[in-house]
Design an enzyme around this catalytic site. Sequence first.
Site, PDB file in Angstrom:
ATOM      1  N   TYR A  58       0.843  -1.186   0.000  1.00  8.83           N
ATOM      2  CA  TYR A  58       0.000   0.000   0.000  1.00  8.83           C
ATOM      3  C   TYR A  58       0.882   1.240   0.000  1.00  8.83           C
ATOM      4  O   TYR A  58       1.537   1.561   0.982  1.00  8.83           O
ATOM      5  CB  TYR A  58      -0.923   0.024   1.212  1.00  8.83           C
ATOM      6  CG  TYR A  58      -1.898  -1.126   1.300  1.00  8.83           C
ATOM      7  CD1 TYR A  58      -2.226  -1.896   0.186  1.00  8.83           C
ATOM      8  CD2 TYR A  58      -2.500  -1.462   2.510  1.00  8.83           C
ATOM      9  CE1 TYR A  58      -3.107  -2.955   0.277  1.00  8.83           C
ATOM     10  CE2 TYR A  58      -3.396  -2.514   2.602  1.00  8.83           C
ATOM     11  CZ  TYR A  58      -3.693  -3.263   1.486  1.00  8.83           C
ATOM     12  OH  TYR A  58      -4.578  -4.315   1.590  1.00  8.83           O
ATOM     13  N   HIS A 124      -0.277 -12.161   1.043  1.00  6.58           N
ATOM     14  CA  HIS A 124      -1.194 -11.394   0.197  1.00  6.58           C
ATOM     15  C   HIS A 124      -1.640 -12.219  -1.009  1.00  6.58           C
ATOM     16  O   HIS A 124      -2.831 -12.269  -1.331  1.00  6.58           O
ATOM     17  CB  HIS A 124      -0.492 -10.117  -0.260  1.00  6.58           C
ATOM     18  CG  HIS A 124      -1.376  -8.921  -0.278  1.00  6.58           C
ATOM     19  ND1 HIS A 124      -0.916  -7.638  -0.117  1.00  6.58           N
ATOM     20  CD2 HIS A 124      -2.719  -8.788  -0.430  1.00  6.58           C
ATOM     21  CE1 HIS A 124      -1.916  -6.785  -0.172  1.00  6.58           C
ATOM     22  NE2 HIS A 124      -3.022  -7.459  -0.370  1.00  6.58           N
ATOM     23  N   PRO A 219     -16.274  -4.470   3.826  1.00 11.21           N
ATOM     24  CA  PRO A 219     -17.634  -4.705   4.335  1.00 11.21           C
ATOM     25  C   PRO A 219     -18.608  -3.593   3.989  1.00 11.21           C
ATOM     26  O   PRO A 219     -19.822  -3.782   4.117  1.00 11.21           O
ATOM     27  CB  PRO A 219     -17.407  -4.790   5.846  1.00 11.21           C
ATOM     28  CG  PRO A 219     -16.216  -3.914   6.092  1.00 11.21           C
ATOM     29  CD  PRO A 219     -15.322  -4.155   4.900  1.00 11.21           C
ATOM     30  N   LEU A 220     -18.087  -2.458   3.535  1.00 10.89           N
ATOM     31  CA  LEU A 220     -18.954  -1.350   3.115  1.00 10.89           C
ATOM     32  C   LEU A 220     -18.981  -1.209   1.591  1.00 10.89           C
ATOM     33  O   LEU A 220     -19.376  -0.164   1.061  1.00 10.89           O
ATOM     34  CB  LEU A 220     -18.491  -0.040   3.762  1.00 10.89           C
ATOM     35  CG  LEU A 220     -18.594  -0.015   5.291  1.00 10.89           C
ATOM     36  CD1 LEU A 220     -18.077   1.304   5.843  1.00 10.89           C
ATOM     37  CD2 LEU A 220     -20.029  -0.261   5.753  1.00 10.89           C
ATOM     38  N   GLY A 221     -18.561  -2.262   0.898  1.00 12.41           N
ATOM     39  CA  GLY A 221     -18.673  -2.250  -0.554  1.00 12.41           C
ATOM     40  C   GLY A 221     -17.947  -1.098  -1.207  1.00 12.41           C
ATOM     41  O   GLY A 221     -18.510  -0.429  -2.071  1.00 12.41           O
ATOM     42  N   GLY A 223     -17.390   1.711  -0.156  1.00 14.67           N
ATOM     43  CA  GLY A 223     -18.081   2.965   0.114  1.00 14.67           C
ATOM     44  C   GLY A 223     -19.518   3.024  -0.371  1.00 14.67           C
ATOM     45  O   GLY A 223     -20.291   3.868   0.077  1.00 14.67           O
ATOM     46  N   PHE A 224     -19.895   2.115  -1.265  1.00 16.27           N
ATOM     47  CA  PHE A 224     -21.240   2.190  -1.835  1.00 16.27           C
ATOM     48  C   PHE A 224     -22.310   1.988  -0.777  1.00 16.27           C
ATOM     49  O   PHE A 224     -23.364   2.643  -0.802  1.00 16.27           O
ATOM     50  CB  PHE A 224     -21.402   1.146  -2.948  1.00 16.27           C
ATOM     51  CG  PHE A 224     -22.718   1.237  -3.661  1.00 16.27           C
ATOM     52  CD1 PHE A 224     -22.913   2.169  -4.663  1.00 16.27           C
ATOM     53  CD2 PHE A 224     -23.776   0.410  -3.317  1.00 16.27           C
ATOM     54  CE1 PHE A 224     -24.136   2.269  -5.320  1.00 16.27           C
ATOM     55  CE2 PHE A 224     -25.008   0.501  -3.954  1.00 16.27           C
ATOM     56  CZ  PHE A 224     -25.180   1.435  -4.966  1.00 16.27           C
TER      57      PHE A 224
END
Length: 332
Positions: A58, A124, A219-221, A223-224
């Site tokens: 990252y 990874h 888990p929040l897609g 941001g969607f």
Amino acid sequence: MERRTIGAAALAVGAVGLGCMPMSWAYSGSRQRGDESVRAVNRALDLGSTLLDTADMYGPFTNELLLGRVLKERREDAFVSTKVGLLVGEQHIVANGRPGYVRRACDASLRRLQTDVIDLYQLHREDPEVPVEETWGAMADLVRAGKVRALGLCAMGARGGRRTGNRLHDATIRQLRRVQQVFPVSAVEAELSVWSREAMETLLPWCAERGIGFLAAMPLGNGFLTGTLTPGQGFEPDDVRARHPRFTAEMMAANQPVVSGLRRVAARHGESVTPAQVALAWVLAQGPHVVPVPGAKRERWVTENAAATDLRLTARDLTELAELPAALGSWD
């Protein structure tokens, strides 16, 4: 915050972790601010979101350096998870699982993180040119050397193509069986959310049966599922969503019923409850070994995500969420 355990070693972490990747990688570069991200990490630790999930790729490297600024002062408050096995080139990413490289990469991560031990060291991706047992054996040596406390594996293939359903994680389970013969797997990290449920078919139960922790990525897609994105808003060229099949203007519009369902459930629990908190509560409800790791780079979002541990979904809520339509991508 509620605590959950990871793996047979019973490593304790806050029930909601913090995905640190957006602070320096894969999302809009113009919105990445180091000092603001440092405050977000400190806020997460204050709230009990102790699991900090990063990787050497990252940035590359800058995400670990950022976390090192916090860990230098607050190492005892944090559970550090980082990853090895991918190298970032100018226009490509390649796997490297050679034992010598793994040892050097671990030492470099320790220096950047300003710590003498990594709590969870994850592979990874498997290097197709190196037997995974050799890579895993080198990682196990790091545990024996006291540089790492436990080992984990990132699931492969979750978005590698158009496959869906039961067979999506077959390759990962085969890989897990192989490395388990070398050294115990403490955790598996794979995508799991209201709109990406494939792990529930085989991978999640496989981990539960063996006492392996499950780190729910995205888990929040992306941001969607927060309900804060607008169809057609566009993304910066360096943002992964600019090339994601669920984030075209057409597909974002088509998938609004998923967000609407989260909003309906949230409304039953009070005006302050958000769709994001419902989405995280749904992930938490999938088992006591599951720890969602939502990405965030602002104190506001870290605070909102941590509060999801106080939300208890009812049977009606869970039934309604189970009946939400499947997410659509541009290939659909």
